[in-house]
Write a protein that holds these residues in place. Structure first.
Motif, PDB file in Angstrom:
ATOM      1  N   GLY A  39       0.757  -1.243   0.000  1.00  0.00           N
ATOM      2  CA  GLY A  39       0.000   0.000   0.000  1.00  0.00           C
ATOM      3  C   GLY A  39       0.783   1.287   0.000  1.00  0.00           C
ATOM      4  N   LEU A  40       2.050   1.238   0.388  1.00  0.00           N
ATOM      5  CA  LEU A  40       2.836   2.460   0.494  1.00  0.00           C
ATOM      6  C   LEU A  40       3.956   2.422  -0.530  1.00  0.00           C
ATOM      7  N   LEU A  41       4.066   3.460  -1.330  1.00  0.00           N
ATOM      8  CA  LEU A  41       5.080   3.477  -2.387  1.00  0.00           C
ATOM      9  C   LEU A  41       6.485   3.288  -1.826  1.00  0.00           C
ATOM     10  N   ILE A  42       6.725   3.747  -0.620  1.00  0.00           N
ATOM     11  CA  ILE A  42       8.048   3.604  -0.028  1.00  0.00           C
ATOM     12  C   ILE A  42       8.365   2.146   0.307  1.00  0.00           C
ATOM     13  N   GLY A  43       7.365   1.275   0.235  1.00  0.00           N
ATOM     14  CA  GLY A  43       7.590  -0.130   0.570  1.00  0.00           C
ATOM     15  C   GLY A  43       7.871  -1.013  -0.631  1.00  0.00           C
ATOM     16  N   PHE A  44       8.121  -0.405  -1.797  1.00  0.00           N
ATOM     17  CA  PHE A  44       8.291  -1.193  -3.019  1.00  0.00           C
ATOM     18  C   PHE A  44       9.477  -2.155  -2.949  1.00  0.00           C
ATOM     19  N   PHE A  45      10.491  -1.842  -2.125  1.00  0.00           N
ATOM     20  CA  PHE A  45      11.715  -2.640  -2.072  1.00  0.00           C
ATOM     21  C   PHE A  45      11.617  -3.805  -1.087  1.00  0.00           C
ATOM     22  N   LEU A  46      10.542  -3.907  -0.334  1.00  0.00           N
ATOM     23  CA  LEU A  46      10.424  -4.925   0.697  1.00  0.00           C
ATOM     24  C   LEU A  46      10.225  -6.318   0.092  1.00  0.00           C
ATOM     25  N   PRO A  47      10.755  -7.353   0.736  1.00  0.00           N
ATOM     26  CA  PRO A  47      10.775  -8.709   0.160  1.00  0.00           C
ATOM     27  C   PRO A  47       9.506  -9.503   0.440  1.00  0.00           C
ATOM     28  N   GLY A  48       8.373  -9.071  -0.095  1.00  0.00           N
ATOM     29  CA  GLY A  48       7.109  -9.719   0.213  1.00  0.00           C
ATOM     30  C   GLY A  48       7.059 -11.196  -0.127  1.00  0.00           C
ATOM     31  N   ARG A 136       3.136  -4.684  -7.740  1.00  0.00           N
ATOM     32  CA  ARG A 136       2.008  -4.757  -6.799  1.00  0.00           C
ATOM     33  C   ARG A 136       1.917  -3.511  -5.929  1.00  0.00           C
ATOM     34  N   THR A 137       3.036  -2.808  -5.758  1.00  0.00           N
ATOM     35  CA  THR A 137       3.019  -1.567  -4.981  1.00  0.00           C
ATOM     36  C   THR A 137       2.500  -0.409  -5.821  1.00  0.00           C
ATOM     37  N   VAL A 138       2.982  -0.310  -7.049  1.00  0.00           N
ATOM     38  CA  VAL A 138       2.637   0.819  -7.916  1.00  0.00           C
ATOM     39  C   VAL A 138       1.218   0.689  -8.471  1.00  0.00           C
ATOM     40  N   ALA A 139       0.834  -0.538  -8.842  1.00  0.00           N
ATOM     41  CA  ALA A 139      -0.461  -0.746  -9.504  1.00  0.00           C
ATOM     42  C   ALA A 139      -1.628  -0.308  -8.640  1.00  0.00           C
ATOM     43  N   THR A 140      -1.533  -0.530  -7.335  1.00  0.00           N
ATOM     44  CA  THR A 140      -2.654  -0.177  -6.463  1.00  0.00           C
ATOM     45  C   THR A 140      -2.842   1.344  -6.392  1.00  0.00           C
ATOM     46  N   VAL A 141      -1.728   2.091  -6.369  1.00  0.00           N
ATOM     47  CA  VAL A 141      -1.813   3.552  -6.350  1.00  0.00           C
ATOM     48  C   VAL A 141      -2.350   4.064  -7.685  1.00  0.00           C
ATOM     49  N   MET A 142      -1.879   3.474  -8.783  1.00  0.00           N
ATOM     50  CA  MET A 142      -2.349   3.884 -10.107  1.00  0.00           C
ATOM     51  C   MET A 142      -3.829   3.558 -10.298  1.00  0.00           C
ATOM     52  N   ALA A 143      -4.291   2.458  -9.698  1.00  0.00           N
ATOM     53  CA  ALA A 143      -5.710   2.119  -9.793  1.00  0.00           C
ATOM     54  C   ALA A 143      -6.553   3.213  -9.136  1.00  0.00           C
ATOM     55  N   GLY A 144      -6.080   3.715  -8.000  1.00  0.00           N
ATOM     56  CA  GLY A 144      -6.792   4.802  -7.329  1.00  0.00           C
ATOM     57  C   GLY A 144      -6.721   6.088  -8.113  1.00  0.00           C
ATOM     58  N   ALA A 145      -5.528   6.435  -8.619  1.00  0.00           N
ATOM     59  CA  ALA A 145      -5.363   7.663  -9.392  1.00  0.00           C
ATOM     60  C   ALA A 145      -6.191   7.627 -10.671  1.00  0.00           C
ATOM     61  N   SER A 146      -6.384   6.422 -11.213  1.00  0.00           N
ATOM     62  CA  SER A 146      -7.146   6.266 -12.451  1.00  0.00           C
ATOM     63  C   SER A 146      -8.644   6.173 -12.215  1.00  0.00           C
ATOM     64  N   ARG A 147      -9.031   6.233 -10.922  1.00  0.00           N
ATOM     65  CA  ARG A 147     -10.456   6.161 -10.563  1.00  0.00           C
ATOM     66  C   ARG A 147     -11.100   4.842 -10.981  1.00  0.00           C
TER      67      ARG A 147
END
Length: 217
Positions: A39-48, A136-147
């Motif tokens: 959910g947080l762009l700053i977390g893109f580097f985390l090893p999910g 998975r980090t970026v797509a969720t933010v873009m989904a919101g920005a894209s309405r």
């Protein structure tokens, strides 16, 4: 437990180290990391992915003492909550960022293209994006920005989150004790990501081809 597969990560991001060093807080820490990565762009580097896999292995070995089904349910809640927060951030902040007149890289047309893409392929994208690091980090933010329709996003985010968390955690639980798998986690995940990227790229390539045929950039 130490595996050679974790050598590509800095020590403080090593999933084995994270789980072992946090003791009774391990479950909470794993949940927090999943939440941040989803959910947080700053977390893109985390090893999910590797974190889920190693966590599943630790549950199987008894190093992480928690019921497997309960563990998966808790991780799913964290991943789903992260995605919803990421969507909300994109929905609230995204359009303003992309409409800045001095934007060189975040241009308004990117939102328009993303909106068209999510309108057409959003369901598949939300599910498959779960299996691709960074995406998975970026797509969720873009989904919101894209309405993207929030109801559709919520349903498919929940489905994708459950599939991702359950599949990777169960893989660690059942396969992690096999020496070859344990010692080659990085290679296996790279191969898996490549496969998912190739599959998920098909809608994007079709969309680009259609735009070119229609004479649009």
């Amino acid at each position: 437990m130490t595996t050679s597969s974790m050598a590509i990560l800095p020590g403080w991001l090593d999933p084995s180290h994270l789980i072992q060093s946090t003791g009774s807080w391990a479950v909470v820490v794993v949940m927090a990391i999943l939440f941040a990565e989803c959910g947080l762009l700053i977390g893109f580097f985390l090893p999910g992915d590797t974190l889920l896999f190693i966590a599943g292995l630790f549950v199987a070995e008894g190093s992480l003492r928690i019921n497997l089904v309960l563990f998966i349910a808790l991780l799913w809640v964290a991943a789903f909550a992260g995605n919803m927060v990421g969507y909300a951030i994109g929905y609230k902040v995204g359009p303003a960022v992309f409409r800045r007149p001095d934007a060189k890289f975040l241009k308004p047309e990117y939102i328009e293209r993303s909106q068209a893409f999510f309108d057409r392929y959003g369901k598949v994208t939300v599910v498959l994006a779960r299996f691709v690091p960074v995406v998975r980090t970026v797509a969720t933010v873009m989904a919101g920005a894209s309405r993207m329709n929030v109801r559709i996003y919520t349903v498919y985010s929940a489905i994708g989150g459950l599939l991702w968390v359950a599949a990777v955690t169960l893989a660690g639980y059942f396969l992690g004790q096999i020496d070859f798998v344990k010692n080659n986690v990085d290679v296996i995940f790279v191969a898996a990501v490549v496969i998912v990227v190739l599959v998920s790229a098909v809608p994007a390539l079709l969309h680009m081809a259609q735009r070119r045929r229609a004479g649009r950039p």
